[in-house]
Design a protein around this motif. Structure first.
Motif, PDB file in Angstrom:
ATOM      1  N   ARG A  61     -10.712   6.758   0.932  1.00 46.43           N
ATOM      2  CA  ARG A  61      -9.864   5.950   1.806  1.00 46.43           C
ATOM      3  C   ARG A  61     -10.668   4.817   2.451  1.00 46.43           C
ATOM      4  O   ARG A  61     -11.799   5.010   2.870  1.00 46.43           O
ATOM      5  CB  ARG A  61      -9.248   6.826   2.898  1.00 46.43           C
ATOM      6  CG  ARG A  61      -8.234   7.843   2.390  1.00 46.43           C
ATOM      7  CD  ARG A  61      -7.673   8.633   3.570  1.00 46.43           C
ATOM      8  NE  ARG A  61      -6.592   9.510   3.176  1.00 46.43           N
ATOM      9  CZ  ARG A  61      -6.738  10.802   2.862  1.00 46.43           C
ATOM     10  NH1 ARG A  61      -7.955  11.345   2.902  1.00 46.43           N
ATOM     11  NH2 ARG A  61      -5.708  11.532   2.521  1.00 46.43           N
ATOM     12  N   HIS A  73       0.836  -1.200   0.000  1.00 49.64           N
ATOM     13  CA  HIS A  73       0.000   0.000   0.000  1.00 49.64           C
ATOM     14  C   HIS A  73       0.874   1.255   0.000  1.00 49.64           C
ATOM     15  O   HIS A  73       2.085   1.191   0.250  1.00 49.64           O
ATOM     16  CB  HIS A  73      -0.926  -0.001   1.214  1.00 49.64           C
ATOM     17  CG  HIS A  73      -1.947  -1.095   1.188  1.00 49.64           C
ATOM     18  ND1 HIS A  73      -3.024  -1.095   0.338  1.00 49.64           N
ATOM     19  CD2 HIS A  73      -2.050  -2.244   1.921  1.00 49.64           C
ATOM     20  CE1 HIS A  73      -3.751  -2.184   0.550  1.00 49.64           C
ATOM     21  NE2 HIS A  73      -3.184  -2.900   1.500  1.00 49.64           N
ATOM     22  N   HIS A  74       0.207   2.386  -0.252  1.00 49.52           N
ATOM     23  CA  HIS A  74       0.910   3.670  -0.319  1.00 49.52           C
ATOM     24  C   HIS A  74       0.327   4.679   0.662  1.00 49.52           C
ATOM     25  O   HIS A  74       0.464   5.878   0.472  1.00 49.52           O
ATOM     26  CB  HIS A  74       0.862   4.219  -1.753  1.00 49.52           C
ATOM     27  CG  HIS A  74       1.344   3.250  -2.785  1.00 49.52           C
ATOM     28  ND1 HIS A  74       2.664   2.867  -2.880  1.00 49.52           N
ATOM     29  CD2 HIS A  74       0.675   2.556  -3.730  1.00 49.52           C
ATOM     30  CE1 HIS A  74       2.794   1.995  -3.863  1.00 49.52           C
ATOM     31  NE2 HIS A  74       1.601   1.788  -4.392  1.00 49.52           N
ATOM     32  N   ASP A  75      -0.333   4.180   1.684  1.00 54.05           N
ATOM     33  CA  ASP A  75      -0.892   5.011   2.750  1.00 54.05           C
ATOM     34  C   ASP A  75      -1.125   4.075   3.932  1.00 54.05           C
ATOM     35  O   ASP A  75      -0.872   2.875   3.859  1.00 54.05           O
ATOM     36  CB  ASP A  75      -2.197   5.678   2.299  1.00 54.05           C
ATOM     37  CG  ASP A  75      -2.546   6.924   3.118  1.00 54.05           C
ATOM     38  OD1 ASP A  75      -2.195   6.967   4.316  1.00 54.05           O
ATOM     39  OD2 ASP A  75      -3.187   7.844   2.579  1.00 54.05           O
ATOM     40  N   ASP A  86      -4.900   4.457   0.699  1.00 62.98           N
ATOM     41  CA  ASP A  86      -4.649   4.674  -0.730  1.00 62.98           C
ATOM     42  C   ASP A  86      -5.820   4.218  -1.594  1.00 62.98           C
ATOM     43  O   ASP A  86      -5.687   4.080  -2.800  1.00 62.98           O
ATOM     44  CB  ASP A  86      -3.358   3.979  -1.174  1.00 62.98           C
ATOM     45  CG  ASP A  86      -3.421   2.456  -1.045  1.00 62.98           C
ATOM     46  OD1 ASP A  86      -4.498   1.914  -0.745  1.00 62.98           O
ATOM     47  OD2 ASP A  86      -2.386   1.804  -1.238  1.00 62.98           O
TER      48      ASP A  86
END
Length: 432
Positions: A74, A28-30, A49
């Motif tokens: 989100r 993931h990027h969050d 993300d």
């Protein structure tokens, strides 16, 4: 096995008996907001993300199986009711039932429900949604959405206006109520659009509100329609105005800061910056509007010259992600409250920390400099506290509720407004 996710974007797998880390992967990027096992041994992870990742956990390893992208907002909660069916709850208060790599169906929560904090699934495929207003909803394909238990019209933001003579309260359905602070007589009822009133700011002439639709509305006390700002933003996290000048600052959901001059009958955008620091949940001016401070998810506090956007200071607190920031009246000191409950005070003139305060057990929601070298704080642990900065110790504590959502402090009157699902409590530093 135990699965865990967090703000470092990793998914981790542990052995329950020994506590040993079996595997960890970053897909993931969050923040990874939720993880859930399914009956077949699949694991789902939901992230900020806007994606859900499915993992095979056979033999204690995390093997990517399927990714579901572009869920629109989100992801706050995930569940795996059966096979490869995924239920994901997003921050736009929507339940997505996904099969394969896409959402097969979606259902929105009723007006006034902002987030779904948790989801669970029954054997027949019924989804139970635990909503942030305290209500429980049930959904299945046959009967649609039903309410199991009603929630509350929660207070999400508070602020003082007109030198402490007015109290402003923002709720979950976009309504602002303006009261006379000493008498509690309601002066005005305003609408900030749909959804939660995320943040309020006010001074001697205006009230500003960040609504759930991303638009910031600014009203003059003498009436009229509001001026609209940030209409292109999906989310406006925080608003701020100095006590004595016609400036407005807004932080957006994508990490931007915008600052306007509201004086002279027109509104001029002075500057905009892409901070790229996670959620910028708090903004603060000094009294004269010379400095603007912001804090965000990376734990860093940034300070600018308010009219030019020129860099003035930058520092990182040791308490993890920064939830709230405050400047004292002259702009000499900044206080920052962390998601862990720690508070740090820094001299901007000397560029060093002067106090570290520990005692809260939840994220800091509000900080305010008080007379006599004191600091007022409110946190999600349900308490409001008074601190001596010179002695770096707690002087007083009031438990307001089991949890708090917001608070405001007015140094001129020494009053505090603390809001929660139970309503608003008014406190004073001058009383026992």
């Amino acid at each position: 096995m135990i699965a865990a996710g967090g703000e470092d974007e990793f998914v981790r797998l542990y052995d329950l008996a020994t506590g040993k880390l079996l595997d960890e992967r970053a897909a993931h990027h969050d923040w990874v907001r939720s993880v859930a096992f399914g009956r077949s041994g699949l694991l789902a992870s939901g992230s900020g993300d806007r994606s859900v990742q499915l993992w095979d956990t056979a033999e204690g390893r995390l093997t990517p199986v399927q990714r579901i992208d572009d869920l629109g907002a989100r992801v706050r909660a995930v569940a795996l009711p059966d096979g490869d069916v995924v239920v994901a709850a997003t921050e736009d208060a929507t339940l997505h039932v996904c099969t394969g790599a896409r959402a097969a169906s979606s259902v929105g929560m009723p007006p006034g429900v902002d987030w779904v904090r948790g989801v669970g699934c029954l054997a027949d495929g019924t989804v139970i949604a635990a909503c942030e207003d305290g209500g429980l909803r049930r959904w299945n394909r046959a009967s649609g959405l039903q309410t199991i238990s009603e929630g509350e019209n929660t207070v999400w933001s508070t602020q003082f206006a007109a030198d402490g003579h007015l109290a402003v309260i923002g709720d979950a359905v976009g309504t602002l109520q303006v009261f006379e602070a000493p008498t509690n007589n309601r002066r005005r009822l305003l609408s900030a659009g749909r959804g939660r009133v995320w943040s309020l700011a006010a001074n001697s002439a205006r009230i500003a509100a960040a609504g759930g639709d991303g638009t910031v509305r600014v009203w003059l006390f003498d009436g009229g329609e509001p001026a609209l700002f940030n209409e292109d933003a999906e989310r406006s996290w925080a608003v701020a105005m100095p006590r004595t000048t016609d400036l407005l600052a807004v932080s957006t959901g994508n990490g931007h800061i915008r600052c306007w001059d509201l004086g002279g009958g027109t509104s001029q955008l002075l500057w905009e910056q892409d901070v790229r620091a996670g959620r910028l949940r708090s903004l603060a001016f000094d009294d004269t509007g010379e400095l603007l401070a912001v804090c965000g998810g990376d734990g860093t506090v940034r300070v600018w010259q308010a009219r030019t956007g020129q860099h003035a200071s930058r520092f990182t607190s040791s308490g993890g992600w920064a939830r709230t920031v405050a400047l004292d009246g002259p702009g000499d000191r900044a206080a920052v409250g962390a998601g862990t409950g720690e508070i740090a005070v820094r001299s901007l003139r000397e560029d060093r920390f002067t106090a570290h305060l520990a005692g809260h057990n939840g994220r800091i929601l509000m900080l305010g400099f008080a007379a006599g070298d004191k600091l007022v704080s409110a946190a999600a642990d349900g308490t409001v506290r008074l601190w001596s900065l010179a002695e770096q110790r707690q002087l007083a504590e009031v438990r307001v509720d089991a949890t708090l959502h917001c608070a405001a402090f007015d140094p001129a009157t020494s009053r505090i407004l603390a809001g929660s699902a139970a309503g608003v409590v008014a406190l004073s530093l001058n009383s026992d």
